[in-house]
Enzyme design. Structure first.
Site, mmCIF file in Angstrom:
data_model
loop_
_atom_site.group_PDB
_atom_site.id
_atom_site.type_symbol
_atom_site.label_atom_id
_atom_site.label_comp_id
_atom_site.label_asym_id
_atom_site.label_seq_id
_atom_site.Cartn_x
_atom_site.Cartn_y
_atom_site.Cartn_z
ATOM 1 N N ALA A 12 45.212 60.195 24.594
ATOM 2 C CA ALA A 12 44.613 59.815 25.879
ATOM 3 C C ALA A 12 43.866 60.954 26.561
ATOM 4 O O ALA A 12 42.658 60.864 26.812
ATOM 5 C CB ALA A 12 45.699 59.270 26.801
ATOM 6 N N ALA A 13 44.544 62.038 26.892
ATOM 7 C CA ALA A 13 43.904 63.117 27.643
ATOM 8 C C ALA A 13 42.835 63.813 26.809
ATOM 9 O O ALA A 13 41.719 64.055 27.290
ATOM 10 C CB ALA A 13 44.949 64.128 28.116
ATOM 11 N N GLU A 36 43.798 66.408 15.591
ATOM 12 C CA GLU A 36 44.900 65.470 15.795
ATOM 13 C C GLU A 36 45.774 65.469 14.540
ATOM 14 O O GLU A 36 45.285 65.217 13.437
ATOM 15 C CB GLU A 36 44.367 64.067 16.075
ATOM 16 C CG GLU A 36 45.388 62.946 15.985
ATOM 17 C CD GLU A 36 46.590 63.146 16.888
ATOM 18 O OE1 GLU A 36 47.726 62.892 16.432
ATOM 19 O OE2 GLU A 36 46.400 63.585 18.054
ATOM 20 N N SER A 42 43.375 57.843 20.344
ATOM 21 C CA SER A 42 43.121 57.004 21.523
ATOM 22 C C SER A 42 43.869 55.674 21.465
ATOM 23 O O SER A 42 43.281 54.586 21.529
ATOM 24 C CB SER A 42 41.615 56.740 21.662
ATOM 25 O OG SER A 42 40.906 57.942 21.792
ATOM 26 N N CYS A 46 52.345 53.367 25.164
ATOM 27 C CA CYS A 46 53.125 52.494 26.044
ATOM 28 C C CYS A 46 53.261 51.093 25.469
ATOM 29 O O CYS A 46 54.178 50.347 25.836
ATOM 30 C CB CYS A 46 52.467 52.410 27.416
ATOM 31 S SG CYS A 46 52.283 53.997 28.264
ATOM 32 N N ARG A 73 30.136 59.000 17.867
ATOM 33 C CA ARG A 73 29.638 59.507 19.152
ATOM 34 C C ARG A 73 29.485 61.030 19.134
ATOM 35 O O ARG A 73 29.460 61.671 20.179
ATOM 36 C CB ARG A 73 30.602 59.090 20.266
ATOM 37 C CG ARG A 73 30.642 57.584 20.503
ATOM 38 C CD ARG A 73 31.825 57.185 21.383
ATOM 39 N NE ARG A 73 31.836 57.905 22.647
ATOM 40 C CZ ARG A 73 31.171 57.544 23.731
ATOM 41 N NH1 ARG A 73 30.435 56.436 23.698
ATOM 42 N NH2 ARG A 73 31.228 58.246 24.841
ATOM 43 N N ASN A 310 44.837 59.799 31.080
ATOM 44 C CA ASN A 310 43.440 59.392 31.037
ATOM 45 C C ASN A 310 42.644 59.951 32.206
ATOM 46 O O ASN A 310 41.492 60.371 32.040
ATOM 47 C CB ASN A 310 43.341 57.865 31.003
ATOM 48 C CG ASN A 310 43.589 57.299 29.619
ATOM 49 O OD1 ASN A 310 42.737 57.401 28.741
ATOM 50 N ND2 ASN A 310 44.762 56.717 29.408
ATOM 51 N N TRP A 439 56.038 37.239 55.781
ATOM 52 C CA TRP A 439 56.248 38.689 55.770
ATOM 53 C C TRP A 439 56.503 39.098 54.320
ATOM 54 O O TRP A 439 57.500 38.707 53.726
ATOM 55 C CB TRP A 439 57.443 39.085 56.647
ATOM 56 C CG TRP A 439 57.125 39.119 58.105
ATOM 57 C CD1 TRP A 439 57.257 38.093 59.000
ATOM 58 C CD2 TRP A 439 56.616 40.232 58.837
ATOM 59 N NE1 TRP A 439 56.857 38.497 60.246
ATOM 60 C CE2 TRP A 439 56.461 39.817 60.181
ATOM 61 C CE3 TRP A 439 56.277 41.542 58.505
ATOM 62 C CZ2 TRP A 439 55.972 40.650 61.175
ATOM 63 C CZ3 TRP A 439 55.793 42.391 59.493
ATOM 64 C CH2 TRP A 439 55.651 41.941 60.810
ATOM 65 N N ARG A 447 59.785 47.226 58.087
ATOM 66 C CA ARG A 447 60.322 46.918 59.428
ATOM 67 C C ARG A 447 61.754 47.408 59.558
ATOM 68 O O ARG A 447 62.140 48.020 60.572
ATOM 69 C CB ARG A 447 60.258 45.417 59.677
ATOM 70 C CG ARG A 447 58.885 44.854 59.929
ATOM 71 C CD ARG A 447 58.915 43.357 60.152
ATOM 72 N NE ARG A 447 59.664 42.998 61.349
ATOM 73 C CZ ARG A 447 59.931 41.746 61.692
ATOM 74 N NH1 ARG A 447 59.541 40.740 60.920
ATOM 75 N NH2 ARG A 447 60.600 41.497 62.801
#
Length: 457
Positions: A12-13, A36, A42, A46, A73, A310, A439, A447
């Site tokens: 991810a990162a 990697e 990617s 989870c 890419r 991410n 509510w 509250r």
């Protein structure tokens, strides 16, 4: 002159950083090389419990972008390649091709460390026996599925009752296993206060998941074939044909530590708001290997979640590419479920508030997801903590059925904005009988918390 960006970690990162940097700078301006050690890139870790449990049909559905798509890419992603050393003075990294066994040095102008987290694997007798599985990567998930297919028995023991533990308990239950969860904690889901964890415990028992609390594991017992046959605690033995470890994770920062980079109290890399490693102008870090600012306490904490990873990658990629972005911090929001029970929290537990010296009041309410008279209204319990003197919101926990978990997002926004519980009572939330009581449960809790603040003087 072209520069080279080296990224360590292809999930991810790391790959968010690489992709974002590519949007800012062309291949002629910035060469990107990513390493990697696994076969996939990617992907959603989870989602592994839901793949194991059958809610997700195929492994490929968890992959957002394959290595081939990244390479198309102009991102030079090298899979099955592990970085073994960071040479900061020489601005280079050493990597090992795990298939060929060869080693190579690669120079960099800019470096991104996204090495993730490693599962906590307690050093117990038998912990490495066949049939004992962690579930950190797609390879782990595949190994577990292969083990389930090859093992005729239907008894599973899950060690640990955090997010991964309860999600894996559900997955194994869905596959027809007799599931026992062992936890050293007072209740499952230690990210909640014990009174809220007790609600989870009761619900898990009702679902047919045996949950044993205050039961630290002492060893894993094996049969004559060497495979796991049971898990032992100080009090008892629990038969097992398969064992899944859900004992948590810690930052994977061994490379960073060896390179002399700054680490925090939880073992994660320390960065500034731009995700640049403190004291190092050309090194960035993000994802599960870093510590981030807790906006409620003002202290650093380790929060290993894909949402943050991410975002870190997006911030890093923009800054590496010549733009500007920051990651201000977190409030600790997380949601999970076990079967139809939804679990959510944000901000501080009572234990957290005490540890940082905050005086607080707590309010717990029971409500429903919809107007009580509307079909399908489901019960939920909301607990709210507020600072005793100021009434500032400190944390919210929610346990309930359909429609409960995502209500925590209202509290996450209020925490980020530094709102008081009194201010929260005036929030203009959406209402119609199919969606909420007049509510909303979060406002009912606000509250009650505001009243407790006033009563406390």
């Amino acid at each position: 002159m072209s520069e080279r960006l080296v990224v360590i970690g292809g999930d991810a990162a790391g790959m968010s950083a690489a992709s974002q940097a590519r949007r800012f700078r062309s291949p002629s301006e910035l060469e990107i090389v990513a390493f990697e050690r696994g076969r996939f890139s990617s992907y959603s870790a989870c989602g592994i419990p839901y793949w194991v449990g059958g809610d997700v049909a195929a492994r490929e559905e968890l992959i957002a972008r394959s290595p081939e798509e990244h390479r198309a890419r102009d991102i030079g992603l090298r899979t099955r390649t592990e970085v073994t050393e960071i040479d900061l003075p020489g601005q280079r990294v050493r990597s090992r091709d795990l298939e060929a066994g060869t080693e190579t040095w690669t120079g960099f102008d800019k470096l991104v460390i996204a090495t993730g987290a490693r599962p906590l694997r307690p050093p117990l007798p038998g912990i490495d026996a066949p049939g004992v599985h962690g579930v950190q990567t797609l390879d782990d998930g595949q190994a577990l599925l292969d083990s389930l297919s090859a093992t005729p028995g239907r008894r599973a023991v899950v060690v640990g009752a955090g997010y991964i533990g309860v999600e894996m308990a559900e997955a194994l239950l869905n596959r027809g296993y007799e599931v026992t969860v062992l936890t050293r904690g007072e209740q499952p889901m230690a990210t909640l206060d014990p009174d809220m964890g007790r609600l989870v415990h009761r619900a898990m028992d009702g679902l047919g998941i045996r949950t044993v609390v205050s039961a630290p594991v002492t060893k894993v017992l094996t049969g004559s074939d060497g495979r796991v046959r049971a898990v032992a605690t100080e009090e008892d033995e629990y038969p097992a044909d398969v064992v899944v470890l859900g004992t948590g994770v810690e930052p994977e920062t061994s490379l960073a530590r060896a390179a002399g980079l700054p680490l925090g109290a939880h073992g994660g890399l320390l960065t500034d708001l731009s995700m640049r490693v403190r004291g190092h102008g050309n090194v960035w870090a993000g994802g599960d290997c870093v510590e981030v600012l807790d906006l409620v306490t003002g202290r650093e904490r380790h929060v290993p979640l894909g949402t943050h990873a991410n975002k870190h990658g997006q911030v890093i990629g923009a800054n590496v590419g010549g733009g500007y972005a920051t990651f201000p911090g977190v409030v600790g929001t997380a949601v999970s479920k076990v079967c139809d029970l939804e679990i959510a929290r944000t901000g501080l537990r009572e234990k957290d508030a005490r540890e940082v010296g905050l005086r607080f009041v707590a309010a717990t309410v029971e409500s429903t997801s919809r107007a009580g008279y509307y079909p399908g209204a489901a019960p939920m319990t909301v607990k709210m903590l507020a600072e005793r003197r100021t009434g500032r919101l400190l944390g919210v926990q929610i346990v309930g059925r359909e429609g409960a978990a995502k209500r925590v997002d209202v509290a996450a926004v209020a925490l980020t904005a530094g709102m008081t519980v009194e201010e929260m009572t005036a929030l203009d939330l959406g209402y119609a009988p199919p969606f909420s009581p007049v509510w909303d449960p979060v406002l009912i809790a606000a509250r009650k918390a505001a009243g407790a603040v006033r009563a406390a003087g």
